[in-house]
Design a protein around this motif. Structure first.
Motif: not given
Length: 449
Positions: A409-412, A390-401, A57-58
């Protein structure tokens, strides 16, 4: 009189052929009678095995690996209620030691007079700091609706604003920026601003907002207008990174305008879930009206928290980490995490279809990237491909604007080795190969922190 099957069960209680193992576990109604503890443990453990592998879970900032000694200390504290400081005075003393260690780490000028407390996590700590800002503003003004100015903050600040009736003025991102910038402040603060929140480790991209520059701009605003607006630092993750691997970065109580700091012990503080911390620059910055004195647990004690009863184990585990690792140990661990993140950034940059937004240098041990215009696939597609592995690597939009920019984003974290990150890079390449030429389809998924 026992039937043969009943006698057999009494003589031979097997986990999977016994009375509990032969049927679905109760889900809506408590069962009538007790069951064998070994069987109950095994069957619940089987269900938990269906969860994802936490080491893959990254997306999470939270600790997923701890030493065996931490587990033993947690077991030793399972019956201790942190709020009952009269009954458990040594545990309360350990909490106080942690507050003072953090105050020293964050360059508090108050020394032994430092005030702060533990919480169930950084979200509660942030809300306590926000309440202190609101009460101090009310003493100064008392009229109008209070507001809090910030950039792309974590959802806990949205909760604070809604729950405690504060206008949250979230400043939109400028082109190319990933956080609040000093030149944006003047247009958003006024006499009803209770404070400005600066983020040491932006949730969306993991780099730092320029705390010293934000403070300098607030100094200039005060010189021009007379508005004395305090600065709170949400150092949920960076509070345990910067002191060790970016010691020359001025973001903490070295800056006079910084009134309070919150952080998560269960993130890069390396403690297990869930413990957070909030520390004020000096005791007078925590209004006396927010402190309750309780006398029904055996002795009068002050308390300032949104929760009441809380487990003590996580706080003791935090103190264990301070003693076990020291400055050198924390520095070594966080440095390795940063080096591993930089290694992954180099791997991703060389793959071709990605553009790095944050390369793991100067902020948290993480990597944030988007796709090039000609990539031929979306990061939502890639996120689903990685889940196959098995990897959890989220994809999402940046905040406005900047919401047109979708990122991953991958966290170590401690416990995520260079070998594991190399395997992730290999699977990212595999996912890209699967997607090249395929039509991009955005799945109905959302990002949660």
């Amino acid at each position: 009189m026992l039937h043969a099957t009943d006698r057999a069960e009494n003589e031979f209680e097997d986990i999977y052929s016994g009375h509990l193992g032969r049927r679905s576990l109760p889900k809506l109604v408590i069962p009538d009678g007790p069951s064998d503890p070994r069987t109950v443990y095994a069957l619940i453990r089987d269900e938990l095995a269906l969860d994802g592998n936490s080491s893959q879970n990254l997306a999470t900032f939270c600790t997923t690996w701890t030493e065996p000694e931490v587990h033993r200390l947690m077991d030793d504290c399972v019956s201790k209620n942190m709020i009952d400081k009269d009954e458990y005075p040594q545990t309360a003393e350990i909490e106080s030691r942690c507050v003072h260690i953090l105050a020293n780490l964050w360059h508090s000028p108050s020394g032994a007079r430092t005030i702060g407390c533990s919480t169930t996590g950084s979200s509660e700590a942030a809300m306590l700091a926000g309440l202190a800002l609101k009460w101090r503003w009310r003493k100064r003004h008392g009229t109008g609706r209070p507001n809090l100015v910030c950039g792309p903050v974590q959802v806990c600040w949205e909760k604070f604003a809604r729950y405690f009736d504060v206008e949250l003025r979230q400043v939109p991102l400028r082109p190319g920026a990933t956080g609040l910038r000093p030149e944006q402040l003047r247009a958003h603060v006024d006499e009803n601003t209770i404070g400005v929140v600066a983020i040491l480790g932006v949730t969306f991209t993991c780099d730092y907002e320029p705390v010293a520059e934000l403070a300098a701009e607030l100094d200039a605003i005060q010189a021009d207008t007379g508005l004395d607006i305090p600065l709170h630092i949400d150092a949920a993750s960076g509070g345990f990174i910067a002191p060790f691997v970016q010691p020359d970065l001025e973001w903490d109580f070295r800056i006079p305008r910084v009134a309070s700091i919150n952080s998560s012990g269960h993130k890069y503080g390396l403690a297990p879930l869930g413990v957070g911390w909030v520390v004020w620059r000096s005791a007078d910055l925590l209004p006396e009206e927010l402190i309750f004195r309780v006398d029904y647990l055996g002795g009068e004690m002050p308390t300032f928290a949104l929760n009441f009863s809380r487990p003590a184990g996580e706080i003791v585990a935090q103190y264990y980490n301070f003693l076990r690792l020291g400055r050198e140990g924390y520095t070594a661990i966080q440095r390795v995490c940063l080096d591993t993140a930089a290694h992954l950034a180099g791997q991703i940059e060389r793959m071709g279809p990605f553009t790095l937004l944050y390369d793991g240098e100067g902020g948290l041990p993480a990597v944030c990237y988007t796709t090039t215009d000609d990539a031929g696939f979306s990061l939502y597609d890639l996120s689903l491909q990685l889940r196959i592995k098995g990897w959890q690597v989220p994809a999402y939009p940046l905040p406005p604007d900047r919401q047109e920019t979708v990122v991953q984003r991958v966290l170590v974290r401690h416990g995520i080795s260079r070998d594991v990150i190399s395997l992730l890079a290999q699977d990212i390449r595999w996912g890209v190969e699967q997607l090249i030429g395929a039509p991009a389809k955005r799945p109905h998924v959302s990002f949660h922190h």
